[in-house]
Write a protein that holds these residues in place. Structure first.
Motif, PDB file in Angstrom:
ATOM      1  N   UNK A  26       0.822  -1.193   0.000  1.00 35.49           N
ATOM      2  CA  UNK A  26       0.000   0.000   0.000  1.00 35.49           C
ATOM      3  C   UNK A  26       0.868   1.260   0.000  1.00 35.49           C
ATOM      4  N   UNK A  27       1.931   1.257   0.836  1.00 39.07           N
ATOM      5  CA  UNK A  27       2.848   2.416   0.890  1.00 39.07           C
ATOM      6  C   UNK A  27       3.585   2.586  -0.442  1.00 39.07           C
ATOM      7  N   UNK A  28       3.956   1.457  -1.093  1.00 40.21           N
ATOM      8  CA  UNK A  28       4.654   1.509  -2.375  1.00 40.21           C
ATOM      9  C   UNK A  28       3.758   2.117  -3.446  1.00 40.21           C
ATOM     10  N   UNK A  29       2.460   1.720  -3.454  1.00 42.02           N
ATOM     11  CA  UNK A  29       1.516   2.294  -4.418  1.00 42.02           C
ATOM     12  C   UNK A  29       1.317   3.790  -4.181  1.00 42.02           C
ATOM     13  N   UNK A  30       1.234   4.158  -2.881  1.00 42.95           N
ATOM     14  CA  UNK A  30       1.059   5.578  -2.563  1.00 42.95           C
ATOM     15  C   UNK A  30       2.283   6.398  -3.001  1.00 42.95           C
ATOM     16  N   UNK A  31       3.472   5.836  -2.771  1.00 37.85           N
ATOM     17  CA  UNK A  31       4.702   6.529  -3.174  1.00 37.85           C
ATOM     18  C   UNK A  31       4.762   6.653  -4.701  1.00 37.85           C
ATOM     19  N   UNK A  32       4.327   5.596  -5.376  1.00 34.10           N
ATOM     20  CA  UNK A  32       4.341   5.615  -6.851  1.00 34.10           C
ATOM     21  C   UNK A  32       3.408   6.712  -7.370  1.00 34.10           C
TER      22      UNK A  32
END
Length: 285
Positions: A26-32
Motif C-alpha cells: 500500500x505504501x509503495x503504491x502511494x509513493x508511486x
C-alpha cells in the motif's frame, strides 16, 4: 509511449502476503502515485514475496525513476507476466537509452505476440529516431570532413600566404640590393670622374708653372731688334744725360787708345773737372 501499468500485485501474491507485506504494498503504491518512484521501488524490493508481478512492478518504478538499466533487469526477471506487455516495456527502456536497434527488435517481438497500437507507434517512432540519428551522424561526419578539408585548405592557404610573403620579402630585399648596387656603381663612377677631373686640374696646375717659367725666360731673353743695342738692360740705364753719354763715348775712345799703347797723360784729370764744366786746355785725342 504506452502508459505503464499501475503498481499492483497479483491476487496470488496477496493471498500469501502477510499483514506487513500488505501494508508495504500500500505504501509503495502511494509513493508511486506521489511520484516518489525510488521509494516505491525500495519498498517493493523489501517484500518477502517472490513473484513475476513484484519484479514487473519494481521495473515500472525504476523506469519512472529513469534507472533504465535496472528496470530492464527487473523486466527480464518478470517472466510470467503478459509477454507482449513485458517486451513493450523493455522496448520502452531501450528507447529511452537510444538503443534504437534493440528497441525496434523488442517492439517487433511484442507485435508478433499481440497487435497493439501503442507498440506500433513506438516502433515507427524508434525507426524514425534511428533514421534521424544516422542522418545526423552522416551530417556530422560530412561536417567533420568539411572541417578537416577547410582546415587543410586553411593550412594550404596559410602556407601559400607565407610563401607569397617570403617571396615578396625576397623581392623587396633584392630590389633594395639592386638599388644599393646601382648607388654604389653610380658613386664609383662619380668618384672616378672626380678623380679624372682632379687629375686634369693637377696636370693643368703643373703645366702652368712651366708655361709661366717659359714666358719668363722669353721675357728675359735680349731682343735683337734693329736699333736697340742696349736690349736687356734696365730702363733706368737707358735714360742717361747728354754729358754722361759724352763721357762714356770719351771713355771708350780712351780705352781704344790704351789698347794701342798710347795712354794719355791727362786721362785721370777728366774725372776731376766739375760736373757740367769743360776744361778748355784739355785736348781730345
Amino acid at each position: 509511449m504506452r502508459k505503464l501499468i499501475v503498481l499492483t500485485l497479483s491476487t496470488g501474491v496477496l493471498l500469501h502476503a502477510g499483514l506487513t507485506d500488505f501494508k508495504t504494498i500500500k505504501e509503495a503504491n502511494q509513493a508511486y502515485e506521489a511520484g516518489e518512484y525510488s521509494k516505491s521501488a525500495t519498498l517493493l524490493k523489501g517484500l518477502d514475496a517472490k513473484s513475476p508481478q513484484k519484479q514487473y512492478d519494481i521495473g515500472n518504478a525504476l523506469y519512472k525513476d529513469k534507472k533504465y538499466d535496472e528496470a530492464i533487469e527487473a523486466y527480464d526477471k518478470a517472466e510470467g507476466i503478459d509477454e507482449a506487455t513485458r517486451l513493450h516495456n523493455i522496448g520502452n527502456s531501450q528507447f529511452q537509452k537510444k538503443e534504437w536497434d534493440k528497441a525496434i527488435e523488442s517492439y517487433e517481438e511484442a507485435l508478433k505476440l499481440k497487435e497493439d497500437e501503442d507498440t506500433k507507434f513506438n516502433l515507427e517512432l524508434a525507426k524514425e529516431q534511428k533514421k534521424k540519428e544516422e542522418e545526423q551522424k552522416k551530417q556530422d561526419q560530412k561536417d567533420q570532413e568539411n572541417k578537416d578539408e577547410n582546415k587543410e585548405q586553411n593550412k594550404d592557404d596559410k602556407e601559400n600566404q607565407d610563401q607569397k610573403q617570403n617571396k615578396d620579402q625576397k623581392d623587396q630585399d633584392q630590389q633594395k640590393q639592386d638599388q644599393k648596387n646601382k648607388d654604389q656603381e653610380k658613386k664609383k663612377e662619380q668618384n672616378k670622374k672626380e678623380n679624372k677631373d682632379g687629375k686634369k686640374k693637377e696636370d693643368k696646375k703643373q703645366k702652368e708653372p712651366e708655361k709661366e717659367k717659359s714666358d719668363a725666360q722669353k721675357e728675359k731673353k735680349p731682343q735683337d731688334k734693329k736699333g736697340d743695342k742696349e736690349s736687356g738692360q734696365p730702363k733706368e740705364q737707358k735714360k742717361m744725360s747728354k754729358e754722361e753719354k759724352l763721357q762714356e763715348q770719351e771713355l771708350k775712345r780712351l780705352m781704344k787708345k790704351m789698347q794701342k799703347g798710347k795712354t794719355p797723360t791727362m786721362m785721370y784729370q777728366m774725372g776731376e773737372s766739375k760736373k757740367g764744366e769743360r776744361n778748355e786746355d784739355a785736348k781730345p785725342w
